[in-house]
Design a protein around this motif. Structure first.
Motif, mmCIF file in Angstrom:
data_model
loop_
_atom_site.group_PDB
_atom_site.id
_atom_site.type_symbol
_atom_site.label_atom_id
_atom_site.label_comp_id
_atom_site.label_asym_id
_atom_site.label_seq_id
_atom_site.Cartn_x
_atom_site.Cartn_y
_atom_site.Cartn_z
ATOM 1 N N LEU A 1 0.897 -1.173 0.024
ATOM 2 C CA LEU A 1 -0.020 -0.027 0.005
ATOM 3 C C LEU A 1 0.710 1.140 0.047
ATOM 4 O O LEU A 1 0.713 2.211 -0.912
ATOM 5 C CB LEU A 1 -0.843 -0.104 1.068
ATOM 6 N N VAL A 2 1.876 1.209 0.785
ATOM 7 C CA VAL A 2 2.708 2.188 0.968
ATOM 8 C C VAL A 2 3.457 2.756 -0.428
ATOM 9 O O VAL A 2 3.575 3.560 -0.914
ATOM 10 C CB VAL A 2 3.713 2.352 2.047
ATOM 11 N N PHE B 1 1.092 4.218 -2.824
ATOM 12 C CA PHE B 1 0.835 5.700 -2.832
ATOM 13 C C PHE B 1 2.136 6.423 -3.126
ATOM 14 O O PHE B 1 1.749 7.260 -3.804
ATOM 15 C CB PHE B 1 0.385 5.806 -1.108
ATOM 16 N N LEU B 2 2.997 6.036 -2.916
ATOM 17 C CA LEU B 2 4.346 6.858 -3.263
ATOM 18 C C LEU B 2 4.230 6.893 -4.948
ATOM 19 O O LEU B 2 4.605 7.781 -5.339
ATOM 20 C CB LEU B 2 5.504 5.837 -3.175
ATOM 21 N N GLN C 1 1.297 9.419 -5.771
ATOM 22 C CA GLN C 1 0.760 10.565 -4.931
ATOM 23 C C GLN C 1 0.636 11.857 -5.716
ATOM 24 O O GLN C 1 -0.218 12.469 -5.547
ATOM 25 C CB GLN C 1 1.839 10.671 -4.062
ATOM 26 N N PHE D 1 -2.572 11.544 -7.258
ATOM 27 C CA PHE D 1 -3.702 11.560 -6.080
ATOM 28 C C PHE D 1 -3.926 13.218 -5.619
ATOM 29 O O PHE D 1 -4.987 13.523 -5.631
ATOM 30 C CB PHE D 1 -2.989 10.928 -4.822
#
Lengths: 316, 277
Positions: B257-258, B261-262, B265, B268
């Motif tokens: 998940l991290v 996201f990275l 981002q 996002f």
């Protein structure tokens, strides 16, 4: 997310739709495209919500066999149950710590990041807890807060203080959970504030400079803060709702203990509904929760609607 | 430009930001270090765990063998993907219709969507749980996915996004013979891409990390998702008290998940900012 509750109700009035499409064909297409969503909305959200409302006036338990209407007994029990009063107090305490800290910290970080050369780096660091598995990270926090040998207590001892049993002392457990809650929410609020900051026109700052507000706090109070007001309302309501719904850290780390000091409303609801299967009572708890959240959302809509009107009238 | 700029205020602001960033990242750092440290040496009175190779092999070995962690993660992956695809497939056409088509029932549906936004996710769970139990669907993917396939938030988000889309483009597409459904998929979906990315991150983060619902509907370890799996690992068998192995599990569950996201981002944040205009 930032935009969701920021829309004044008036913008939901019917708009003029495409002109080349005959009205009947358009109506048909509209119905076909929205039918799946409508059915699911009724079956999975609105229908069950109405059902919960009715169940809250019954003595239903899991099988739903032999349901009887018992009027407002569940609600009076809720109001007189010392256990529930305790979980309300715990929740209020948690919310009172988490909400101002997570909002203030998120705003501070957003404002400071917006002018930093290392913005991407900082933003990533602060956002990591939002993307992390809270169950896994709660376990890391538990180890860091270990009563004798954790990092926090080793540090305290190096500084000459006596160790704290963060999660196993009834006096501190709810604050320890609140600290983890703040840690998790700051980054989310920061992102929303950053989105808000990016919409402030640069000319406003230039105008403020001409008016003599060219530095730090003055600029912030004159331009940034008023322009951020709608985002702030949204962030506040979101944070209150999320703080009010604290569940994971309680379920994983304390199960409501020690001595009921961390039994919060949602965890009580979970226990009543899905462990003791007191469906009627759990429904009454969730209806009260709903009323509370609706009240907050209505207040927020009012505020953002007034803001929209205020802006439409030329502001100031 | 938000605040004035002087070198002393810059130093203060960096100090504040760095301190906060260390607090944010520290639990991750601790988790990674502990996952590489032999169980017996994690709480040896030193400030930070000291990684060793055999500690790493031991912890990750235990995390992967004592519980079906990969199975939990695969379950979580299947569940998140199914939820996301269905949410978008249902919300995009509905958002388009609400924004651009006039049809009977539209005002009522809009009110329904607004009401739905107000309903906290826990409210409908008792009746849904009873319905799942009565139809024998507990302990299944269906139980994990079904309650979430309607996202009122997604409908609202996409509708807001579509309202400002120029009608001329749609009219031109209609003249070219596009059906309303193909307009929804071939014009509106690409137009809403930033909102789709933002929503996907919210949805995946929420469901990958959700503990509440899996805890309610799943008791069979084979059906557990990653979060529930870690919670179960804490209490069951070799996991209980084995902080090193638990942290190894935590790293494995948090990493996808991290990294997602990275990677995402930039999109996002653009989606969030665009959405406000």
């Amino acid at each position: 997310m930032a935009l969701a509750n920021d829309i004044p109700l008036s913008s939901l009035a019917p708009n003029t739709a495409g002109s080349y499409r005959p009205a009947r064909a358009q109506a048909q297409a509209g119905i076909i495209l929205s039918v799946p969503a409508t059915l699911l909305l009724v079956a999975l959200v609105i229908g069950p919500a109405i059902l919960v409302f009715f169940l809250s006036f019954t003595n239903a338990s899991l099988g739903l066999a032999g349901i009887q209407f018992i009027g407002v007994a569940n609600y009076t029990r809720m109001l007189t149950d010392p256990g529930f009063a305790q979980s309300l107090r715990n929740t209020a305490l948690y919310v009172a710590v988490v909400v101002p800290t997570a909002i203030g910290w998120g705003l501070l970080v957003a404002v400071l990041i917006a002018r930093s050369r290392f913005a991407v780096l900082y933003r990533t660091a602060y956002f990591l807890p939002v993307a992390a598995s809270l169950v896994a990270l709660a376990t890391a926090w538990e180890a860091i807060l270990h009563p004798s040998l954790g990092f926090a207590n080793t540090l305290l001892q190096l500084l000459g203080a006596s160790p704290v049993r963060f999660l196993s002392d009834p006096a501190t457990a709810i604050y320890a959970l609140a600290a983890i809650g703040v840690w998790q929410l700051v980054g989310f609020n920061m992102i929303l504030f950053l989105a808000g900051l990016s919409t402030i026109p640069e000319e406003l700052y230039e105008a403020a400079t001409i008016d003599g507000a060219d530095r730090g706090l003055k600029r912030f109070l004159l331009v940034t803060w008023p322009m951020l007001a709608p985002v702030t309302v949204f962030v506040t309501v979101m944070t209150i709702i999320r703080a009010f719904s604290v569940f994971e850290t309680v379920a994983v780390l304390t199960q409501g203990g020690p001595m009921k000091s961390t039994s919060v409303v949602l965890y009580t609801f979970y226990e009543e509904g899905f462990r003791f299967f007191r469906v009627g009572y759990a429904s009454a708890i969730s209806v009260s929760f709903f009323v509370f959240v609706t009240f907050l959302s209505l207040v927020q809509m009012r505020v953002s609607e007034r803001r929209a009107r205020w802006k439409a009238n030329g502001g100031q | 430009m938000i605040l004035g700029q002087s070198s002393s205020s810059r130093i203060v602001s960096h100090a504040v930001l760095v301190t906060g960033a260390i607090i944010m990242v520290f639990p991750f750092l601790w988790m990674i270090l502990a996952s590489l440290t032999p169980q017996s040496e994690i709480f040896d009175g030193s400030l930070l765990p000291t990684p060793t190779l055999h500690g790493a092999i031991d912890n990750y070995g235990t995390a992967l063998s004592a519980i079906p962690l990969l199975r939990f993660m695969a379950n979580g992956f299947v569940v998140c993907l199914a939820i996301l695809v269905l949410q978008i497939a249902i919300a995009i056409p509905c958002g388009y219709a609400l924004a651009k088509l006039s049809f009977p029932g539209r005002p009522i549906l809009l009110v329904g969507v607004l009401l739905g936004l107000l309903v906290p996710v826990q409210i409908p769970t008792i009746p849904i749980y009873i319905a799942l139990a009565k139809s024998g669907l507990l302990d299944s993917y269906a139980a994990l996915v079904l309650p979430w396939i309607i996202s009122v938030f997604a409908i609202f988000l996409f509708r807001q996004f579509f309202v400002t889309f120029p009608d001329e483009v749609l009219d031109a597409a209609r003249l070219d013979g596009f059906s309303e459904l193909s307009i929804a998929w071939r014009i509106m979906l690409p137009a809403a891409w930033p909102a789709v990315v933002s929503f996907s991150i919210f949805s995946i983060v929420a469901h990958w990390n959700d503990l509440y619902w899996p805890m309610v509907v799943i008791t069979n370890p084979d059906m557990m998702t990653a979060s529930l799996g870690i919670a179960y690992f804490r209490q069951a068998g070799e996991g209980a008290g084995n902080v090193g192995a638990l942290m190894a599990g935590g790293v494995l569950v948090t990493a996808p998940l991290v990294s997602f996201f990275l990677l995402m981002q930039k999109h996002f944040i653009r989606g969030l900012v665009l959405g406000r205009h």
